[in-house]
Design a protein around this motif. Structure first.
Motif, PDB file in Angstrom:
ATOM      1  N   UNK A   1      29.109 -56.380  22.173  1.00  0.00           N
ATOM      2  CA  UNK A   1      28.847 -57.425  21.437  1.00  0.00           C
ATOM      3  C   UNK A   1      28.601 -56.860  20.033  1.00  0.00           C
ATOM      4  N   UNK A   2      29.453 -57.744  18.936  1.00  0.00           N
ATOM      5  CA  UNK A   2      29.426 -57.323  17.556  1.00  0.00           C
ATOM      6  C   UNK A   2      28.647 -58.362  16.863  1.00  0.00           C
ATOM      7  N   UNK A   3      27.735 -58.201  16.191  1.00  0.00           N
ATOM      8  CA  UNK A   3      27.019 -59.091  15.072  1.00  0.00           C
ATOM      9  C   UNK A   3      27.275 -58.828  13.759  1.00  0.00           C
ATOM     10  N   UNK A   4      28.103 -59.855  13.340  1.00  0.00           N
ATOM     11  CA  UNK A   4      28.537 -59.534  11.706  1.00  0.00           C
ATOM     12  C   UNK A   4      28.086 -61.058  11.019  1.00  0.00           C
TER      13      UNK A   4
ATOM     14  N   UNK B   1      25.718 -62.764  10.885  1.00  0.00           N
ATOM     15  CA  UNK B   1      25.098 -63.958  11.945  1.00  0.00           C
ATOM     16  C   UNK B   1      25.805 -64.620  12.817  1.00  0.00           C
ATOM     17  N   UNK B   2      27.096 -63.804  13.118  1.00  0.00           N
ATOM     18  CA  UNK B   2      27.764 -64.180  13.993  1.00  0.00           C
ATOM     19  C   UNK B   2      27.935 -63.133  15.149  1.00  0.00           C
ATOM     20  N   UNK B   3      27.635 -63.702  16.410  1.00  0.00           N
ATOM     21  CA  UNK B   3      27.811 -62.726  17.539  1.00  0.00           C
ATOM     22  C   UNK B   3      29.036 -63.017  18.471  1.00  0.00           C
ATOM     23  N   UNK B   4      29.498 -61.986  18.547  1.00  0.00           N
ATOM     24  CA  UNK B   4      30.977 -62.143  19.125  1.00  0.00           C
ATOM     25  C   UNK B   4      31.094 -61.051  20.196  1.00  0.00           C
ATOM     26  N   UNK B   5      31.328 -61.678  21.379  1.00  0.00           N
ATOM     27  CA  UNK B   5      31.484 -60.736  22.602  1.00  0.00           C
ATOM     28  C   UNK B   5      32.977 -60.135  22.523  1.00  0.00           C
ATOM     29  N   UNK B   6      33.165 -58.854  22.138  1.00  0.00           N
ATOM     30  CA  UNK B   6      34.364 -58.082  21.666  1.00  0.00           C
ATOM     31  C   UNK B   6      34.973 -57.758  22.964  1.00  0.00           C
ATOM     32  N   UNK B   7      33.962 -56.933  23.987  1.00  0.00           N
ATOM     33  CA  UNK B   7      34.668 -56.387  25.107  1.00  0.00           C
ATOM     34  C   UNK B   7      33.684 -57.010  26.311  1.00  0.00           C
ATOM     35  N   UNK B   8      34.410 -57.774  27.027  1.00  0.00           N
ATOM     36  CA  UNK B   8      33.485 -58.418  28.240  1.00  0.00           C
ATOM     37  C   UNK B   8      33.612 -57.648  29.339  1.00  0.00           C
ATOM     38  N   UNK B   9      32.540 -57.897  30.446  1.00  0.00           N
ATOM     39  CA  UNK B   9      32.963 -57.209  31.608  1.00  0.00           C
ATOM     40  C   UNK B   9      33.971 -57.507  32.478  1.00  0.00           C
ATOM     41  N   UNK B  10      34.958 -56.658  32.817  1.00  0.00           N
ATOM     42  CA  UNK B  10      36.091 -57.058  33.689  1.00  0.00           C
ATOM     43  C   UNK B  10      35.804 -57.629  34.928  1.00  0.00           C
ATOM     44  N   UNK B  11      34.983 -57.541  35.556  1.00  0.00           N
ATOM     45  CA  UNK B  11      34.473 -58.195  36.753  1.00  0.00           C
ATOM     46  C   UNK B  11      34.317 -59.715  36.705  1.00  0.00           C
ATOM     47  N   UNK B  12      33.668 -60.084  35.791  1.00  0.00           N
ATOM     48  CA  UNK B  12      33.167 -61.532  35.416  1.00  0.00           C
ATOM     49  C   UNK B  12      33.312 -61.862  33.738  1.00  0.00           C
ATOM     50  N   UNK B  13      34.317 -62.025  33.529  1.00  0.00           N
ATOM     51  CA  UNK B  13      34.553 -62.126  32.140  1.00  0.00           C
ATOM     52  C   UNK B  13      33.901 -63.454  31.308  1.00  0.00           C
ATOM     53  N   UNK B  14      33.600 -64.460  32.018  1.00  0.00           N
ATOM     54  CA  UNK B  14      32.997 -65.681  31.415  1.00  0.00           C
ATOM     55  C   UNK B  14      31.694 -65.528  31.131  1.00  0.00           C
TER      56      UNK B  14
ATOM     57  N   UNK C   1      22.410 -50.502  15.102  1.00  0.00           N
ATOM     58  CA  UNK C   1      22.953 -50.524  13.764  1.00  0.00           C
ATOM     59  C   UNK C   1      24.288 -50.135  13.982  1.00  0.00           C
ATOM     60  N   UNK C   2      25.265 -51.090  13.477  1.00  0.00           N
ATOM     61  CA  UNK C   2      26.995 -50.671  13.505  1.00  0.00           C
ATOM     62  C   UNK C   2      27.107 -49.750  12.297  1.00  0.00           C
ATOM     63  N   UNK C   3      28.075 -48.995  12.471  1.00  0.00           N
ATOM     64  CA  UNK C   3      28.573 -48.075  11.236  1.00  0.00           C
ATOM     65  C   UNK C   3      29.237 -48.739  10.133  1.00  0.00           C
ATOM     66  N   UNK C   4      30.024 -49.699  10.634  1.00  0.00           N
ATOM     67  CA  UNK C   4      30.688 -50.523   9.747  1.00  0.00           C
ATOM     68  C   UNK C   4      29.847 -51.984   9.084  1.00  0.00           C
TER      69      UNK C   4
ATOM     70  N   UNK D   1      26.389 -54.681  10.103  1.00  0.00           N
ATOM     71  CA  UNK D   1      26.009 -55.436  11.103  1.00  0.00           C
ATOM     72  C   UNK D   1      25.327 -54.820  12.101  1.00  0.00           C
ATOM     73  N   UNK D   2      25.197 -55.237  13.494  1.00  0.00           N
ATOM     74  CA  UNK D   2      24.576 -54.655  14.719  1.00  0.00           C
ATOM     75  C   UNK D   2      25.454 -54.717  15.707  1.00  0.00           C
ATOM     76  N   UNK D   3      25.385 -53.786  16.525  1.00  0.00           N
ATOM     77  CA  UNK D   3      26.111 -53.684  17.937  1.00  0.00           C
ATOM     78  C   UNK D   3      25.128 -53.835  18.993  1.00  0.00           C
ATOM     79  N   UNK D   4      25.643 -54.681  20.264  1.00  0.00           N
ATOM     80  CA  UNK D   4      24.661 -54.531  21.207  1.00  0.00           C
ATOM     81  C   UNK D   4      25.643 -54.196  22.562  1.00  0.00           C
ATOM     82  N   UNK D   5      25.060 -53.439  23.472  1.00  0.00           N
ATOM     83  CA  UNK D   5      25.733 -53.265  24.529  1.00  0.00           C
ATOM     84  C   UNK D   5      24.875 -53.612  25.794  1.00  0.00           C
ATOM     85  N   UNK D   6      25.669 -53.748  26.893  1.00  0.00           N
ATOM     86  CA  UNK D   6      24.520 -54.174  28.332  1.00  0.00           C
ATOM     87  C   UNK D   6      25.192 -52.818  29.086  1.00  0.00           C
ATOM     88  N   UNK D   7      24.205 -52.077  29.577  1.00  0.00           N
ATOM     89  CA  UNK D   7      24.632 -50.947  30.504  1.00  0.00           C
ATOM     90  C   UNK D   7      23.663 -50.762  31.964  1.00  0.00           C
ATOM     91  N   UNK D   8      23.926 -50.277  32.721  1.00  0.00           N
ATOM     92  CA  UNK D   8      23.339 -49.714  33.816  1.00  0.00           C
ATOM     93  C   UNK D   8      22.254 -48.616  33.275  1.00  0.00           C
TER      94      UNK D   8
END
Length: 465
Positions: free
Chosen positions: A78-81, A83-96, A136-139, A141-148
């Motif tokens: 998820x990219x935050x730019x 004040x907008x939060x955008x899911x860029x790469x969703x999980x392929x198993x359950x994209x919604x 913090x994103x290099x470009x 804003x902020x970046x967030x990821x979900x991970x195991x």
């Protein structure tokens, strides 16, 4: 290595302290490893998102999206730019709906203590959770990821084991080096001192067993010098006691024979006392009294047989006659330089053992006369007395040269306090002991170029001794 020895205890303490130091270093290291791991996942997720945004219409197939997420090691990005939060790469198993997140960590606002706490939680009590990481994103804003979290726990455990093995190795190496250093610099010198102490204990009168200081370290050298001084003093004290023991044996033998001679002399003096000559009648009682005191002293020495005096047999009597007798006896024994005098009130009473007080005054007067005779110049020896509150004070003054520093330091010590060649230094020792037996004290009141004064303080008549 037994821990009841200095070396063993030092080795154990060294290992414990080094391990504590390694733990204090390893905890921040583990926290830093976790932070770097999560930061790496954020960077990989951001790269995957940038790759996606570079495609036409910002879309890729599900297989390509899965490959990007797998390469980044995350479940979504998820990219935050602005004040907008955008899911860029969703999980392929359950994209919604996005994957359920069990915990969230913000690397932007986390301080060092929070990072260390979170790292220890993952390592010791963490579970296989899905976590959200924000950075913090290099470009911009902020970046967030979900991970195991399971791969992170595995990597963190491997890192902790490596630190543990390194710490153990460093601890053992450091302990070995410190152990050798302590053995060479501390334990070996202490063992040498202990060996000298043991050897000296076995034969304290052998001067060759006195330690010779040779250590370079200041503390150890001071300990060796203190031990040497103690051994030298103890050896001297043992020699002096041996000399005193020999002297006591000799005195007992001499007293035995002298008593027999004095007894014969007393019998002859008794016959002389019966003479009708006026001069003999005046002198005979004094001769008989002196012989009686000498015989009594010999008998006490033989009866006691030790280096202490018998308790005094005190009584109240006028002091002036005793002082006059002492001065008359010493006048006959003195040379031509010393002159004697006294100012003792005729009514002054003293409570003491007459024979012992006679010995005390005789010793003091004789020492004063000998000091004057040694100068070769005329001088005076005087005795004064009076009451001072609950005390009877007797002073023996002389106009001699005064006592030197060495004599003052060893004034009441046998064989060391005499300044006269051939003197034993026993006179003052005997006098002080006799006065103490009366409950009094003998002190050097003053000394200097104009003479010396000794003061005898005794409980006044009617006072307990």
């Amino acid at each position: 290595m037994p821990f009841n020895t200095l070396s063993g205890r030092f080795l154990g303490l060294t290992i414990v302290f080094v391990l504590i130091a390694e733990v204090l270093v390893s905890v921040p290291s583990i926290a830093r490893f976790r932070e770097n791991y999560l930061q790496s996942r954020l960077e990989h997720g951001q790269i995957a998102a940038i790759a996606l945004l570079a495609t036409p219409d910002d879309k890729v197939t599900a297989d390509v999206g899965a490959q990007l997420l797998a390469a980044a090691g995350v479940l979504n990005v998820v990219l935050r730019r602005e004040n907008v939060r955008e899911l860029v790469l969703p999980s392929p198993d359950d994209p919604t709906p996005p994957p359920t997140v069990d915990a969230s960590f913000n690397l932007v606002t986390a301080d060092q203590w929070t990072l260390m706490r979170d790292a220890l939680e993952v390592l010791f009590i963490g579970k296989d959770r899905v976590i959200q990481v924000i950075g913090t994103a290099s470009q911009g804003g902020e970046v967030e990821v979900a991970m195991d979290e399971a791969p992170l726990r595995t990597a963190l455990a491997d890192h902790a084991r490596r630190i543990l093995y390194i710490s153990l190795g460093l601890s053992l190496a450091m302990a070995a080096l410190l152990f050798l250093a302590v053995q060479l610099l501390i334990v070996r010198p202490i063992d040498r001192v202990v060996a000298h102490m043991t050897a000296f204990r076995d034969d304290p009168e052998d001067p060759t067993r006195i330690i010779a200081p040779q250590e370079g370290a200041r503390e150890l050298r001071e300990a060796e010098e203190a031990l040497k001084d103690l051994e030298v003093r103890l050896t001297g004290a043992l020699r002096q006691k041996e000399r005193l023991a020999g002297l006591g044996s000799a005195v007992a033998k001499i007293s035995h024979d002298l008593r027999n001679m004095l007894t014969t002399a007393q019998l002859l003096a008794d016959r002389i006392e019966a003479s009708g000559e006026p001069a003999v009648q005046r002198t005979a009682p004094k001769l008989v009294g002196s012989l009686a005191r000498a015989i009594n002293l010999c008998e006490r020495t033989l009866a006691f047989g030790r280096a202490e005096e018998l308790p005094p047999e005190t009584a109240d009597f006028p002091l002036a006659p005793l002082v006059a007798e002492v001065l008359e006896n010493e006048q006959h024994a003195a040379g031509t330089c010393a002159r004697f005098g006294s100012t003792v009130p005729a009514e002054l009473l003293v409570r003491a053992d007459a024979d012992q007080l006679f010995r005390v005054l005789s010793n003091l007067v004789r020492n004063a006369a000998q000091a004057i005779e040694a100068t070769g110049r005329p001088g005076t020896v005087s005795i004064t007395a009076g009451e001072n509150g609950t005390l009877t004070e007797i002073r023996v003054r002389d106009s001699g040269p005064g006592l030197p520093e060495k004599a003052r330091e060893n004034l009441f010590r046998p064989f060391t306090g005499s300044v006269r060649p051939g003197g034993t230094g026993l006179g003052l020792v005997i006098a002080a002991e006799l006065v103490r037996g009366h409950g009094g004290v003998l002190v050097l009141e003053e000394t200097g170029p104009r003479g010396s004064t000794f003061r005898i303080s005794l409980p006044a008549p009617g006072r307990p001794t």
